[in-house]
Scaffold this motif. Sequence first.
Motif, short mmCIF file in Angstrom:
data_model
loop_
_atom_site.label_atom_id
_atom_site.label_comp_id
_atom_site.label_asym_id
_atom_site.label_seq_id
_atom_site.Cartn_x
_atom_site.Cartn_y
_atom_site.Cartn_z
N GLU B 115 0.86 -1.17 0.00
CA GLU B 115 0.00 0.00 0.00
C GLU B 115 0.90 1.22 0.00
O GLU B 115 1.96 1.22 0.61
CB GLU B 115 -0.94 0.01 1.21
N SER B 116 0.46 2.23 -0.72
CA SER B 116 1.31 3.39 -0.89
C SER B 116 0.48 4.63 -1.14
O SER B 116 -0.59 4.55 -1.74
CB SER B 116 2.27 3.16 -2.08
N VAL B 117 0.98 5.75 -0.68
CA VAL B 117 0.34 7.03 -0.97
C VAL B 117 1.42 8.01 -1.40
O VAL B 117 2.53 7.99 -0.87
CB VAL B 117 -0.43 7.60 0.24
N THR B 118 1.07 8.85 -2.37
CA THR B 118 1.96 9.94 -2.75
C THR B 118 1.53 11.16 -1.97
O THR B 118 0.38 11.58 -2.05
CB THR B 118 1.88 10.24 -4.25
N GLU B 119 2.45 11.68 -1.17
CA GLU B 119 2.08 12.77 -0.26
C GLU B 119 2.12 14.11 -0.98
O GLU B 119 2.83 15.02 -0.59
CB GLU B 119 3.06 12.78 0.93
N THR B 120 1.36 14.20 -2.06
CA THR B 120 1.33 15.43 -2.85
C THR B 120 -0.01 16.12 -2.65
O THR B 120 -1.05 15.55 -2.97
CB THR B 120 1.51 15.12 -4.34
#
Lengths: 77, 167
Positions: B115-120
């Motif tokens: 699981e991954s999120v781009t902190e943009t």
Amino acid sequence: MANPTRMEVNCTTGVVSEIELTDAEVAQREADAVIGEMEHAERVAQAEALAILKASAKAKLIAGEPLTAEEADTLII
Amino acid sequence: MPNTYFQLATVSAGSGGTANITFSSIPQTYTDLQIVCSSKTNRGTFNNDAINVNLNGSTANITAIRTFGDGAGGYSQTNRGVISNAAASTSVFSSTTIYIPNYASSVYFKPISAESVTETNGTEAYAQLHAQLWSDIAPVTSVALLPADGTLFLEYTTASLYGILKY
């Protein structure tokens, strides 16, 4: 010109090494980058297509016009 | 971390960045592996990139599916990259967790979940769930993380490998 380097940590000894990529690893990376760019373009196209469909579906709902099956799919879970 | 998690290694990219991060000579005495990663690649003018996860240096016999959302909609692809931040996303790094159960088995194929999120806080910000299968029964002795599109993980990219015991 030297190839780029990678970091490798040996989990048994804890030693961290900086290792120059082999020519084969560089070629593999370039091949992966081509695939990655295609995947990115596909992701962007998918998002743009969905946005267009949803906007069209919303406009038709407001106007009381019939939706296409594709437009209806954006509203139905 | 729970007391069944043991940090095996942690590495951070230095000022020149790194082409990939490899954890090698992984002890075979744990049940599962988990990698926690904060990453950004040098991929040009884009906010995001992806991380390819290779087991034992292999790029063969890999299948994957990922679902992700960007706030406007949800999408699904059969592509193998795990979302990561890239150079245009100033001062932010993605947050990624990669789980490899039964990595030391010599009987079963090796699944990977991530699981991954781009902190943009802007356009092209994604949250992703990823499932991957390496159809090989070999015990996993190394895990490599590679940028999918960019050529480098940028400075301050950090990855930590944990061995997990079942009890």
